[in-house]
Design a protein around this motif. Structure first.
Motif, PDB file in Angstrom:
ATOM      1  N   LEU A  78     -12.020  -3.877 -11.119  1.00 60.78           N
ATOM      2  CA  LEU A  78     -11.396  -4.152  -9.960  1.00 60.78           C
ATOM      3  C   LEU A  78     -11.756  -3.459  -8.797  1.00 60.78           C
ATOM      4  O   LEU A  78     -11.245  -3.391  -7.755  1.00 60.78           O
ATOM      5  CB  LEU A  78      -9.715  -4.070  -9.989  1.00 60.78           C
ATOM      6  N   ARG A  79     -12.854  -2.394  -9.015  1.00 62.28           N
ATOM      7  CA  ARG A  79     -13.466  -1.648  -7.914  1.00 62.28           C
ATOM      8  C   ARG A  79     -13.648  -2.091  -6.740  1.00 62.28           C
ATOM      9  O   ARG A  79     -13.938  -1.618  -5.774  1.00 62.28           O
ATOM     10  CB  ARG A  79     -14.318  -0.788  -8.433  1.00 62.28           C
ATOM     11  N   LYS A  80     -14.021  -3.847  -6.768  1.00 62.60           N
ATOM     12  CA  LYS A  80     -14.541  -4.388  -5.592  1.00 62.60           C
ATOM     13  C   LYS A  80     -13.671  -4.876  -4.796  1.00 62.60           C
ATOM     14  O   LYS A  80     -13.688  -5.418  -3.717  1.00 62.60           O
ATOM     15  CB  LYS A  80     -15.713  -5.311  -5.948  1.00 62.60           C
ATOM     16  N   GLU A  81     -12.268  -4.711  -5.509  1.00 66.12           N
ATOM     17  CA  GLU A  81     -10.977  -5.510  -4.752  1.00 66.12           C
ATOM     18  C   GLU A  81     -10.868  -4.509  -3.380  1.00 66.12           C
ATOM     19  O   GLU A  81     -10.907  -3.405  -3.602  1.00 66.12           O
ATOM     20  CB  GLU A  81     -10.203  -5.505  -5.607  1.00 66.12           C
ATOM     21  N   GLU A  82     -10.533  -5.281  -2.315  1.00 66.52           N
ATOM     22  CA  GLU A  82     -10.161  -4.397  -0.995  1.00 66.52           C
ATOM     23  C   GLU A  82      -8.951  -3.874  -1.317  1.00 66.52           C
ATOM     24  O   GLU A  82      -8.608  -2.417  -0.823  1.00 66.52           O
ATOM     25  CB  GLU A  82     -10.139  -5.383  -0.036  1.00 66.52           C
TER      26      GLU A  82
ATOM     27  N   VAL B 260      -6.602  -2.990  -4.531  1.00 66.63           N
ATOM     28  CA  VAL B 260      -6.338  -3.029  -5.939  1.00 66.63           C
ATOM     29  C   VAL B 260      -4.774  -3.217  -6.369  1.00 66.63           C
ATOM     30  O   VAL B 260      -4.571  -3.924  -7.021  1.00 66.63           O
ATOM     31  CB  VAL B 260      -6.920  -1.864  -6.926  1.00 66.63           C
TER      32      VAL B 260
ATOM     33  N   LYS C   3      -6.444 -12.608 -13.078  1.00 66.16           N
ATOM     34  CA  LYS C   3      -7.794 -13.287 -13.411  1.00 66.16           C
ATOM     35  C   LYS C   3      -7.723 -14.981 -13.737  1.00 66.16           C
ATOM     36  O   LYS C   3      -8.482 -15.560 -13.061  1.00 66.16           O
ATOM     37  CB  LYS C   3      -8.622 -12.530 -14.409  1.00 66.16           C
TER      38      LYS C   3
ATOM     39  N   HIS D 290      -6.641   7.434  -7.121  1.00 67.71           N
ATOM     40  CA  HIS D 290      -6.954   6.157  -6.792  1.00 67.71           C
ATOM     41  C   HIS D 290      -6.466   5.800  -5.493  1.00 67.71           C
ATOM     42  O   HIS D 290      -7.176   5.320  -4.566  1.00 67.71           O
ATOM     43  CB  HIS D 290      -6.632   5.043  -7.759  1.00 67.71           C
TER      44      HIS D 290
ATOM     45  N   ASN E 149      -8.669   5.166  -2.035  1.00 66.91           N
ATOM     46  CA  ASN E 149      -8.634   3.900  -1.286  1.00 66.91           C
ATOM     47  C   ASN E 149      -8.240   4.087   0.316  1.00 66.91           C
ATOM     48  O   ASN E 149      -8.677   3.266   1.290  1.00 66.91           O
ATOM     49  CB  ASN E 149      -7.645   2.698  -1.910  1.00 66.91           C
TER      50      ASN E 149
ATOM     51  N   LYS F  60     -11.082   5.292   2.527  1.00 71.42           N
ATOM     52  CA  LYS F  60     -12.054   4.397   2.751  1.00 71.42           C
ATOM     53  C   LYS F  60     -11.846   3.305   3.972  1.00 71.42           C
ATOM     54  O   LYS F  60     -12.481   3.022   4.538  1.00 71.42           O
ATOM     55  CB  LYS F  60     -12.264   3.499   1.364  1.00 71.42           C
TER      56      LYS F  60
END
Length: 239
Positions: free
Chosen positions: A54-58, A60, A129, A231, A235, A238
């Protein structure tokens, strides 16, 4: 292609979970159990790998459904807990049966840990998912199916009747998750009391709970908390 990929990933995860849980219950020395159950089944396959995917989710936490509870969520939580717990305890109490409350203390921490892994993976990760690819109803069914089948790794839950019952229970958890607005906290606290009661009533089907399993569970939960803190801060930085 995305649908096939999702099913393939789900099948790989399910196989890994069954193997890890199966090995943990076959090799019963505490160090082996801790490695295959807490580390491999729990921290790696049910927590870290899903987080990595899920690292590409804006956001998580939003994807997983980790959010505050409102009145609707509390109502759904109360209704589902009353139904699942009451459905097990009330018939026994009416018949004058004994509920072995003394078994609960040693099982609290391991069950808190296991319930987190189940809800994080089957509801937070896979149900979302599945919903993206197949829609809400299919997601509920597939999430419930994965939840039930992974119990094949536990020697005490390998009968057809147990798997079928666990499928129905998994459908209930998945439904609570969906009705609450995909709120992982609701799913977790619907599952947890049910796990406590099931353990007390069917303790002989569970892996033996000991002081070492409690210590291992505490260590595992500490790792989860640390990962979540790191985490969250990553986030936040970022943005």
């Amino acid at each position: 292609m995305n649908k096939l990929k999702t099913i393939f990933i789900a099948a790989l995860f399910e196989t890994a979970l069954v193997l890890c849980v199966g090995c943990a219950n076959l090799l019963l020395k505490p160090i082996y159990y801790f490695f295959f159950y807490n580390v491999m089944y729990g921290i790696l396959f049910s927590f870290l790998i899903p987080l990595f995917l899920l690292r590409k989710e804006e956001n998580v936490f939003n994807f997983l459904g980790i959010k505050a509870l409102g009145k609707k969520q509390f109502l759904i939580l109360i209704v589902f807990v009353a139904f699942s717990v009451g459905g097990q305890l009330i018939p026994i109490m009416i018949k004058g049966g004994t509920i072995p409350w003394n078994l609960l203390p040693i099982g609290v921490v391991p069950l808190i840990m296991t319930t987190f892994f189940e809800e994080f993976l089957f509801r937070g990760f896979f149900q979302n998912k599945f919903e993206t690819e197949f829609g809400s109803i299919s997601a509920i069914i597939l999430s419930g199916l994965m939840f039930s089948l992974y119990h094949i790794g536990y020697p005490g839950f390998r009968t057809f009747e147990d798997i079928l019952l666990l499928f129905a229970v998994g459908i209930g958890f998945a439904t609570a998750y969906k009705l609450s607005g995909n709120n992982l906290i609701v799913a977790y606290f619907v599952n947890l009391p049910n796990a406590f009661v099931t353990y007390m009533l069917k303790f002989d089907q569970f892996p033996k709970m000991t002081l070492s399993s409690t210590i291992a569970g505490i260590a595992t939960l500490c790792i989860i908390i640390v990962v979540f803190i790191v985490h969250f801060r990553t986030n936040r930085n970022k943005r």
